[in-house]
Design a protein around this motif. Structure first.
Motif, PDB file in Angstrom:
ATOM      1  N   ASP A  90      74.007  22.941  21.548  1.00 37.41           N
ATOM      2  CA  ASP A  90      74.195  24.343  21.145  1.00 37.41           C
ATOM      3  C   ASP A  90      73.883  25.356  22.240  1.00 37.41           C
ATOM      4  OD1 ASP A  90      71.451  24.272  21.295  1.00 37.41           O
ATOM      5  OD2 ASP A  90      71.100  24.676  19.172  1.00 37.41           O
ATOM      6  N   TRP A  91      73.409  24.928  23.395  1.00 33.66           N
ATOM      7  CA  TRP A  91      73.203  25.778  24.562  1.00 33.66           C
ATOM      8  C   TRP A  91      72.127  26.840  24.379  1.00 33.66           C
ATOM      9  CZ3 TRP A  91      74.905  24.279  29.143  1.00 33.66           C
ATOM     10  CH2 TRP A  91      75.928  23.320  29.160  1.00 33.66           C
ATOM     11  N   VAL A  92      71.164  26.553  23.521  1.00 30.48           N
ATOM     12  CA  VAL A  92      69.917  27.326  23.499  1.00 30.48           C
ATOM     13  C   VAL A  92      68.908  26.479  24.258  1.00 30.48           C
ATOM     14  CG1 VAL A  92      68.089  28.312  22.074  1.00 30.48           C
ATOM     15  CG2 VAL A  92      70.476  28.448  21.318  1.00 30.48           C
ATOM     16  N   ALA A 165      70.336  25.320  38.370  1.00 28.83           N
ATOM     17  CA  ALA A 165      71.436  24.799  39.187  1.00 28.83           C
ATOM     18  C   ALA A 165      71.777  23.355  38.833  1.00 28.83           C
ATOM     19  CB  ALA A 165      71.076  24.911  40.665  1.00 28.83           C
ATOM     20  N   ARG A 166      70.797  22.606  38.344  1.00 26.04           N
ATOM     21  CA  ARG A 166      71.032  21.209  37.954  1.00 26.04           C
ATOM     22  C   ARG A 166      71.750  21.097  36.609  1.00 26.04           C
ATOM     23  NH1 ARG A 166      67.660  17.229  40.372  1.00 26.04           N
ATOM     24  NH2 ARG A 166      67.652  17.701  42.602  1.00 26.04           N
ATOM     25  N   LEU A 167      71.810  22.194  35.887  1.00 29.44           N
ATOM     26  CA  LEU A 167      72.423  22.169  34.553  1.00 29.44           C
ATOM     27  C   LEU A 167      73.934  22.319  34.699  1.00 29.44           C
ATOM     28  CD1 LEU A 167      71.965  22.057  31.532  1.00 29.44           C
ATOM     29  CD2 LEU A 167      71.535  24.517  31.535  1.00 29.44           C
ATOM     30  N   ARG A 168      74.636  21.187  34.757  1.00 29.51           N
ATOM     31  CA  ARG A 168      76.089  21.153  34.910  1.00 29.51           C
ATOM     32  C   ARG A 168      76.652  20.103  33.959  1.00 29.51           C
ATOM     33  NH1 ARG A 168      78.334  23.536  39.267  1.00 29.51           N
ATOM     34  NH2 ARG A 168      80.091  22.108  39.212  1.00 29.51           N
ATOM     35  N   VAL A 169      77.377  20.550  32.955  1.00 31.18           N
ATOM     36  CA  VAL A 169      77.938  19.633  31.957  1.00 31.18           C
ATOM     37  C   VAL A 169      79.460  19.648  32.069  1.00 31.18           C
ATOM     38  CG1 VAL A 169      78.122  19.090  29.501  1.00 31.18           C
ATOM     39  CG2 VAL A 169      75.983  20.019  30.419  1.00 31.18           C
ATOM     40  N   PRO A 176      82.860  22.562  34.980  1.00 30.98           N
ATOM     41  CA  PRO A 176      81.694  22.198  34.162  1.00 30.98           C
ATOM     42  C   PRO A 176      81.006  23.447  33.621  1.00 30.98           C
ATOM     43  CG  PRO A 176      81.675  21.034  36.265  1.00 30.98           C
ATOM     44  CD  PRO A 176      82.758  22.068  36.364  1.00 30.98           C
ATOM     45  N   ARG A 177      80.402  23.332  32.469  1.00 32.64           N
ATOM     46  CA  ARG A 177      79.652  24.469  31.930  1.00 32.64           C
ATOM     47  C   ARG A 177      78.264  24.486  32.560  1.00 32.64           C
ATOM     48  NH1 ARG A 177      78.908  26.944  25.839  1.00 32.64           N
ATOM     49  NH2 ARG A 177      77.307  28.462  26.446  1.00 32.64           N
ATOM     50  N   THR A 178      77.864  25.629  33.043  1.00 33.51           N
ATOM     51  CA  THR A 178      76.570  25.778  33.698  1.00 33.51           C
ATOM     52  C   THR A 178      75.742  26.910  33.110  1.00 33.51           C
ATOM     53  OG1 THR A 178      77.488  27.278  35.367  1.00 33.51           O
ATOM     54  CG2 THR A 178      77.519  24.924  35.878  1.00 33.51           C
ATOM     55  N   THR A 179      76.300  27.607  32.117  1.00 37.78           N
ATOM     56  CA  THR A 179      75.656  28.818  31.612  1.00 37.78           C
ATOM     57  C   THR A 179      75.232  28.664  30.157  1.00 37.78           C
ATOM     58  OG1 THR A 179      77.096  30.112  33.062  1.00 37.78           O
ATOM     59  CG2 THR A 179      75.908  31.295  31.353  1.00 37.78           C
ATOM     60  N   ARG A 201      74.182  36.454  35.114  1.00 34.53           N
ATOM     61  CA  ARG A 201      75.018  35.364  34.614  1.00 34.53           C
ATOM     62  C   ARG A 201      75.335  35.515  33.132  1.00 34.53           C
ATOM     63  NH1 ARG A 201      72.477  29.772  36.190  1.00 34.53           N
ATOM     64  NH2 ARG A 201      74.552  29.100  35.519  1.00 34.53           N
ATOM     65  N   GLY A 202      74.912  36.623  32.532  1.00 34.91           N
ATOM     66  CA  GLY A 202      75.214  36.868  31.129  1.00 34.91           C
ATOM     67  C   GLY A 202      74.419  36.011  30.168  1.00 34.91           C
TER      68      GLY A 202
END
Length: 280
Positions: A90-92, A165-169, A176-179, A201-202
């Motif tokens: 869920d990206w929280v 920076a390591r968060l890359r899906v 890839p989603r990084t945000t 980065r919003g």
């Protein structure tokens, strides 16, 4: 600790072919992964692995080889991508760190070599002896998303951008989603640089402001600016990263670091993450 059939069904397609470029076939991947997981789950020395796992040297060599070529991290990232594609992420995101005591056997690695080695293999000295700090991000279901290692005495805030920076899906199409949508962190991460980084980065920042920063802002009057937004209800979810840390530290070989190199220790963290994400 052994892989279940359901876990193996997720992991097997992501592993390298059992026939390497040179030599014969590798030993069964599942047996080797179970051996490595047993070693880190129990904290058992390599030479004391039970005989049914086969040669301990073969398991250790596989761990080292896949650590150096990035296989463990690739499998970990692929499992994150599967979860994201199935709507199970869920990206929280919560960010925090934990200090791990390093055993005396973790010292002594040579200082020359790759970047991780030039940093002393993420080993630092404090009053308690050698320590390593694990910086990590976790999702709202207490599952790890990214790891960064530093010496134990390092601060939390300077490593924040490295964790992000390591968060890359990866996704089926596009970049890839990084945000994340929201990032939750404690007062140690309350800095103008971090808040600016997230705002550009919003990303919504849910980080409380320490009393000294609030007092300094008030003392400056209108020059101090407005107080940062803070969602108290959302902040109640920040314990997810602490619960993720508790999951990881159930592995005794992670709760105490025995590995000489940061590369191998980080590979073990990815292995634990693989077990967690493949069991969802």
């Amino acid at each position: 600790m052994s892989l279940t059939d359901a876990q193996w069904a997720r992991i097997e397609p992501l592993l390298p072919d059992r026939t390497p470029r040179r030599g014969g076939r590798w030993r069964d991947h599942r047996q080797v992964i179970d051996a490595i997981a047993f070693k880190y789950r129990t904290g058992t020395p390599w030479m004391d692995l039970p005989e049914h796992f086969g040669s301990w040297k073969g398991a250790h060599n596989r761990l080292r080889k896949w650590a150096s070529d990035g296989t463990w991290e690739k499998v970990f990232t692929a499992l994150l991508a599967q979860a994201d594609a199935e709507g199970d992420l869920d990206w929280v995101v919560s960010v925090d760190s934990t200090v791990v005591r390093a055993h005396q056997h973790a010292a002594g690695a040579r200082k020359k070599g790759p970047r991780s080695a030039s940093r002393g293999h993420a080993l630092g000295r404090s009053r308690g002896g050698l320590t390593t700090k694990i910086h990590l991000a976790a999702d709202s279901r207490c599952r790890p998303l990214a790891f960064v290692l530093t010496p134990g005495q390092a601060g939390d805030a300077p490593a924040f951008t490295q964790v992000m920076a390591r968060l890359r899906v990866p996704r089926p199409t596009g970049r890839p989603r990084t945000t994340p949508e929201v990032v939750l962190a404690d007062k140690a991460y309350s800095s103008r640089a971090i808040r600016t980084h997230l705002r550009r980065r919003g990303i919504q920042a849910v980080i409380p402001q320490p009393a000294d920063q609030a007092a300094n802002r008030k003392r400056r009057g209108s020059h101090g600016g407005r107080p940062p937004d803070f969602d108290r209800d959302a902040y109640k979810q920040r314990n997810t990263v602490e619960r993720c840390i508790n999951k990881l530290k159930q592995w005794r070989g992670l709760a105490t670091r025995y590995d000489k190199t940061a590369t191998i220790y980080q590979a073990a963290l990815h292995l634990a993450g693989i077990f967690i994400w493949s069991a969802r």
